[in-house]
Design a protein around this motif. Structure first.
Motif, PDB file in Angstrom:
ATOM      1  N   GLY A 223      -2.191   6.007   6.581  1.00 38.79           N
ATOM      2  CA  GLY A 223      -3.469   5.687   5.971  1.00 38.79           C
ATOM      3  C   GLY A 223      -3.816   6.679   4.872  1.00 38.79           C
ATOM      4  N   LEU A 224      -4.623   6.222   3.915  1.00 37.35           N
ATOM      5  CA  LEU A 224      -5.158   7.101   2.888  1.00 37.35           C
ATOM      6  C   LEU A 224      -6.569   7.512   3.283  1.00 37.35           C
ATOM      7  N   THR A 226     -10.264   8.540   2.506  1.00 35.19           N
ATOM      8  CA  THR A 226     -11.228   8.351   1.419  1.00 35.19           C
ATOM      9  C   THR A 226     -12.539   9.042   1.769  1.00 35.19           C
ATOM     10  N   VAL A 231     -10.120   8.666  -3.033  1.00 32.24           N
ATOM     11  CA  VAL A 231      -9.000   9.025  -2.162  1.00 32.24           C
ATOM     12  C   VAL A 231      -8.859  10.538  -2.188  1.00 32.24           C
ATOM     13  N   THR A 310      -2.196   1.102   0.857  1.00 28.81           N
ATOM     14  CA  THR A 310      -2.917   1.420  -0.378  1.00 28.81           C
ATOM     15  C   THR A 310      -3.942   0.344  -0.701  1.00 28.81           C
ATOM     16  N   LYS A 312      -5.629  -1.326   1.454  1.00 32.99           N
ATOM     17  CA  LYS A 312      -6.758  -1.081   2.363  1.00 32.99           C
ATOM     18  C   LYS A 312      -7.683   0.004   1.814  1.00 32.99           C
ATOM     19  N   ALA A 313      -7.131   0.928   1.039  1.00 31.61           N
ATOM     20  CA  ALA A 313      -7.939   2.004   0.451  1.00 31.61           C
ATOM     21  C   ALA A 313      -8.588   1.585  -0.862  1.00 31.61           C
ATOM     22  N   LEU A 552      -6.435   8.173  -6.952  1.00 35.10           N
ATOM     23  CA  LEU A 552      -5.276   7.406  -6.489  1.00 35.10           C
ATOM     24  C   LEU A 552      -4.396   6.964  -7.656  1.00 35.10           C
TER      25      LEU A 552
END
Length: 597
Positions: A223-224, A226, A231, A310, A312-313, A552
């Motif tokens: 996961g990223l 945030t 990010v 990515t 999802k972020a 990002l």
């Protein structure tokens, strides 16, 4: 996703030697440092790069050269540094190069741009800032300028060299402004893929020694992180140590967790080629029904996981239905990764038949139009096809893609290379002897029996196959012909590079002096993702509204080699490694500027 066509006007731009610098300046100008949510004191580094392939190495090298502290993460062990590029043939697309001029090839930026547009077929909102092809088109313009200008001198300055005979890949569909390379542009790196990776790996390892870069192998990003819409890091699982050899599958046993923070994250995780479920999920209707059986041209870790992570972020995926799979795949008799396939890079002379023994028509000829041929194969109702050829043809025209299949070039061994003049390359002979896809026979009837036995389908009719081969052979009696493939053979022989190394003297398939006869079953080989995360010319990942997601970036195949699809629908070949180099450099430089004080 939208699909709004827009006319693709050709722009003429000639500032070639300044092209790379112009792009870098654009990137730096666009990459205004955002108000990062993570303070420097709270960060583990200035930047995190996810993926240790070629694009990741280039981006990391650029960041380190600018004095930034970088964490380079990869789920695989250290043995896989360089990623998929290490296994490549090392082909690079240059325009008006020294090697082309040496071979008497007249090339130009204008001709290359004409070919790129005719091949890409951009039609999804080029002039719409939220269009899927808006940034892809801009990346294409910049990349063709780069390939026409700074690209070769930049790499040569790093010690990269090329085999002097330029190859002619993807010769196209028959029209000047349509698909394909009008002239040879495929430059094979002396040392193949490892030699492309080497200068950037050296730079990164030197930065590790200087304390600027830290490797984090066996760190799988799940996961990223945030913070306030930006990010600010990554989190994931630490996998158990692995001593798996390069390309071999590694353990997925989790032994811990991690969370790392930095004001910039660059995703360079590659495509989906080893994930057949994702390939089929995104398979476009225009290419017919996805093959039931495919072989795999990339290691198992090329799984496409980071695309969804990515997205999802906040990142936007565009053109997911665009992909590049080869039609001339062989099942590897000595596989490294699961379902390991090797591609034949064919010369123009083998006859190509579908599974039922019907000869393909133009442009479905060896080396001409990969995706059109793929569509014709799926339309046949079967997932394989056949070359019918001769020993004389394979001795000169067959090459195998991959660094490990070209020891002469990879090892930079002149004597092994020269031995191709008087003998069939050893890797080809090994596949002919050990590969399950080869049938060798002295007569056509024996060949057909072997073909039908191999597939168990009994689809090949001897009389019909003989009729088609004899019809083609009659066209060899004159220096002119109505057979488009025979025209192509004679066209190839007029290019010194092909006549020297890639095209057998014109002859009849049933000429016993050219034998034995050989049939090769060809499988669909998964390889490249042409769509991906949409990025601007700085490599910043954009959201659905077309604005950058703060902090990002993306580069390489995960970004469609730039902009979410720099190739459009099809590739001119030699442009995948180059796309990783170009997009990795742009993202690294822009991220370095964005984190400057």
């Amino acid at each position: 996703m939208e699909n709004s066509p827009a006319p693709a006007a050709i722009t003429r731009r000639r500032a070639l030697t300044a092209a790379g610098g112009a792009l870098a300046a654009t990137a730096l100008a666009q990459a205004t440092a955002p108000a990062f949510a993570a303070s420097a004191a709270a960060s583990d580094a200035d930047a995190i790069v996810v993926g240790g392939g070629l694009a990741g190495l280039v981006a990391t090298a650029e960041l380190a050269a600018a004095g930034r502290r970088v964490l380079l993460l990869d789920q695989e062990p250290a043995t896989n540094l360089g990623g998929q590029a290490f296994w490549s043939f090392g082909g690079l697309f240059f325009v008006d190069s020294d090697e082309q001029r040496l071979m008497g090839i007249k090339d130009s930026q204008e001709l290359a741009w004409q070919d790129w547009l005719g091949t890409a077929g951009f039609d999804r909102g080029i002039t719409d800032k939220t269009g899927q092809d808006h940034w892809a088109y801009k990346w294409a313009e910049a990349y063709v300028d780069f390939a026409s200008g700074e690209k070769r001198s930049w790499l040569a300055g790093l010690g990269v060299q090329w085999f002097p005979i330029v190859g002619w890949a993807e010769r196209g569909g028959g029209l000047a402004d349509g698909h394909g390379n009008s002239v040879p542009r495929f430059h094979v790196t002396w040392g193949t893929g490892p030699a492309v990776v080497e200068p950037f790996e050296k730079k990164v390892r030197a930065a590790v020694a200087d304390g600027k870069v830290t490797f984090k192998f066996r760190h799988r990003v799940d996961g990223l992180v945030t913070t306030n819409g930006a990010v600010t890091g990554v989190r994931g699982a630490v996998l158990e140590p692995s001593d798996a050899a390069r390309g071999k599958p590694s353990s997925r046993t989790v032994v811990g967790e991690f969370e790392l923070r930095a004001p910039v994250v660059i995703v360079t995780s590659g495509g989906i080629g080893a994930n057949h479920d994702l390939v089929r999920q995104n398979w476009p209707a225009r290419l017919g029904t996805p093959p039931k059986n495919m072989i795999t041209g990339v290691p198992a870790h090329v799984d496409g996981r980071m695309l969804a992570i990515t997205e999802k972020a906040g990142g936007r995926i565009v053109n997911p239905d665009r992909m590049w799979h080869y039609t001339e795949g062989l099942r590897n008799y000595d596989p490294i990764w699961p379902g390991h396939g090797i591609r034949i890079l064919p010369g123009p002379s083998s006859m190509w038949f579908d599974a039922t023994g019907k000869r393909f028509s133009a442009p479905d000829m060896p080396g001409y139009d990969t995706l059109h041929t793929l569509k014709s194969i799926t339309a046949s109702g079967y997932d394989y096809s056949w070359f019918v050829t001769t020993q004389k043809i394979i001795a000169k025209e067959f090459a195998l893609s991959g660094s490990e299949q070209n020891p002469d070039l990879t090892e930079k061994n002149i004597w092994k290379l020269l031995s191709r003049i008087w003998q069939t390359p050893e890797p080809i002979e090994k596949f002919k002897k050990n590969g399950v896809d080869f049938i060798v026979a002295t007569t056509l009837s024996e060949l057909v029996r072997g073909m039908n036995k191999l597939t168990g389908d009994g689809l090949i009719d001897l009389a019909d196959l003989q009729r088609q081969i004899e019809a083609r052979d009659r066209e060899m009696d004159n220096p002119y012909t109505k057979d488009l493939q025979v025209m192509g053979i004679r066209n190839a022989l007029s290019y010194p590079g092909d006549s020297l190394s890639r095209t057998a003297a014109a002859h009849k398939i049933l000429d016993s002096s050219a034998g034995p006869l050989i049939a090769v079953r060809l499988n669909v080989l998964t390889r490249k993702t042409l769509g991906g995360l949409q990025t601007d010319l700085s490599g910043r990942v954009l959201n659905a509204a077309g604005t950058p997601v703060p902090g990002l970036y993306a580069a390489g195949e995960v970004s469609g080699f730039g902009g979410g699809g720099v190739h459009g629908y099809r590739s001119l070949e030699g442009t995948f490694l180059g796309g990783c180099l170009f997009s990795g450099r742009a993202a690294g430089r822009a991220a370095a500027a964005a984190t400057g004080t």
